[in-house]
Design a protein around this motif. Sequence first.
Motif, short mmCIF file in Angstrom:
data_model
loop_
_atom_site.label_atom_id
_atom_site.label_comp_id
_atom_site.label_asym_id
_atom_site.label_seq_id
_atom_site.Cartn_x
_atom_site.Cartn_y
_atom_site.Cartn_z
N VAL A 79 0.84 -1.21 0.00
CA VAL A 79 0.00 0.00 0.00
C VAL A 79 0.87 1.25 0.00
CG1 VAL A 79 -1.75 1.28 1.29
CG2 VAL A 79 -1.88 -1.22 1.13
N ALA A 80 0.52 2.20 -0.86
CA ALA A 80 1.30 3.43 -1.03
C ALA A 80 1.24 4.32 0.21
CB ALA A 80 0.80 4.18 -2.26
N GLU A 81 2.16 5.25 0.27
CA GLU A 81 2.26 6.16 1.42
C GLU A 81 1.08 7.11 1.54
OE1 GLU A 81 4.47 6.12 3.90
OE2 GLU A 81 5.21 4.30 2.95
N CYS A 82 0.30 7.26 0.46
CA CYS A 82 -0.86 8.15 0.55
C CYS A 82 -1.95 7.59 1.45
CB CYS A 82 -1.42 8.45 -0.84
SG CYS A 82 -1.99 7.00 -1.75
N PHE A 83 -1.82 6.31 1.81
CA PHE A 83 -2.75 5.68 2.74
C PHE A 83 -2.05 5.44 4.07
CE2 PHE A 83 -4.12 4.27 -1.49
CZ PHE A 83 -5.47 4.58 -1.47
N GLU A 84 -2.62 5.94 5.15
CA GLU A 84 -2.11 5.59 6.47
C GLU A 84 -2.43 4.12 6.74
OE1 GLU A 84 -3.58 8.38 9.41
OE2 GLU A 84 -3.72 9.93 7.85
N LYS A 85 -1.56 3.45 7.50
CA LYS A 85 -1.78 2.06 7.86
C LYS A 85 -2.21 2.00 9.32
CE LYS A 85 0.97 1.82 4.12
NZ LYS A 85 1.51 3.02 3.44
N VAL A 86 -3.40 1.47 9.55
CA VAL A 86 -3.99 1.50 10.89
C VAL A 86 -4.18 0.08 11.40
CG1 VAL A 86 -5.95 2.29 12.27
CG2 VAL A 86 -5.16 3.66 10.33
N ASP A 87 -3.75 -0.16 12.63
CA ASP A 87 -3.96 -1.47 13.26
C ASP A 87 -5.41 -1.59 13.70
OD1 ASP A 87 -1.29 -1.91 12.89
OD2 ASP A 87 -0.71 -1.67 14.98
#
Length: 590
Positions: free
Chosen positions: A89-97
């Motif tokens: 997933v690209a950096e434009c999307f935050e990754k949330v647990d």
Amino acid sequence: MFQSFETTASPEQGPERLAALRVAMQAAGVDGFLVPRADAHQGEYVAPRDERLSWLTGFTGSAGWCVALRARAAVFVDGRYRVQVKTQVAECFEKVDWPETSLADWIGAALPAGTMGFDPWLMTVEQLRGLDSKLPHDLRPCDNLIDAIWEDQPAAPMGAVFAQPIALSGEAHEDKIARLAAGLGEARAAVITLPDSIAWLLNIRGSDVARNPVPQGFALLHGDARVTLFMAASKLTDVREHLGERVTVADPSGFEAALRALEGPVRIDPASCPVAVAAALEGRTMIEADDPCILPKACKNSVELEGSRAAHLRDAAAMVRFLAWLDAEAPGDLTEISVVQRLEAERRGTNALRDISFETISGAGPNGAIVHYRVTKDTDRPLRAGELLLVDSGGQYVDGTTDITRTVAIGPVGEEEALIFTRVLKGMIAISRLRFPKGMAGRDIDPFARAALWEAGLDYGHGTGHGVGSYLSVHEGPARISRTGTVAFEPGMILSNEPGFYREGAYGIRIENLIAVQQAPALPGQSVPQMLCFETLTWVPIDRRLIVPALLTQAERDWLNAYHAEVLRRVGPLVDDVAGGWLSEACRGI
């Protein structure tokens, strides 16, 4: 049947597609849009047409969400995918647990007020209720905005449907319909959207979803023991006679109108019923209860259990031939892809394989730490001496569905790997040996699988086990072995038993057998059995080279030696001399 190793999406496409979605959001008058990993039928697995989350973000996991706002966007994934999401997933999307951080909490902080759009076919009643109770936002159903910008979106699947004979299902579908209709109580009808529920109820199978022999459609189970099946007629050519007089076939385009025409109370399952269905039933009494097929489907009858035993022996022979080959050839010039290809060839060699039951996980070294890793031509990694290889795979046979994981040493490995492997093994043995009272659920027994790891300050971020279908979905509800499993175990349920451990950037370890819930033999002084236990279905050696015997108790050692003796007895006659020689050595006692 053959597994593809092509990359289905890439992070580079994410920013452009997110920008296009934001233009569509502005045109629709919404400040945000929810993109679940779901389809209108609310099954876990989806057809290519419904891979909207993957198309937008690049994330290919089997569970997750994207929340797209005007200025921020995030992908929500659980513990199985924390490593995978970083590379896909690209950096434009935050990754949330997730679920540690809920969608509502994140949206509330990122967008204090506004309008959130969602496709009412892709969100369940239960999901919307959970969001609505926590968000002050206007949650607005709308057309799917991904479909509006996905120019080359695949067509809806139209796989042919075929009958599952009573010799394999163990019960005629007319009898299932009558039995379940009698249990509807005051409800005049029940809405069924899950593809595997429809397949089980009508004793049919299909090919609309990869690796899952299910047809997509909707059904109404009526209280007078009739079923209305909303499915494209072109898919049903071969099963018209099989379906019989109790089943009326209708075009899917008429589903909403049929819902609006229903009289009397209607039963829906809020966990799987799309919001759009509830909207069509507005004004009628809706009785919320489980999908009526869920529990009966999970409790396999004697015919289905016998079929599963046969499928697992057939699959075990293929696995033993594969492991013997791997032991002779590795590391050599083998790669993760060549491992997948050889294993699939061994399963095809049974002449009974209908499909693999999911995309084979073949993770060498650090790739093994990606819990649901799927090798592609871009990620293919050679097997190297001193590393671990994690292989999680399964087969779809007409008499049963298999799922097995083995972690294999490629030459001598480090002390840490062996010590942790043994702790994982202790957890798997603990579940296998367990006797437990009736009424216990997954959350009650999950700690037994983790205790040995907890003693060393370790844990794993996925459930210990999931339900498995009978020539149906490899992941099946409602029971599971996990911290969140609340459904009591009942005889006939088939579950996986798969503790693990993952060291990011280094290795992954998982050991998985399938087990079936059964009555435990009565103890001395008991007139009737009062406990449940598990029957082992999987018969494949566990790599003895990774076991530290000193860590095992005598009871654990006895179980392992008895297990290997039984593997040799059952599978030895099914393989040739080369594989048989390897099997004899692999099953030596410790």
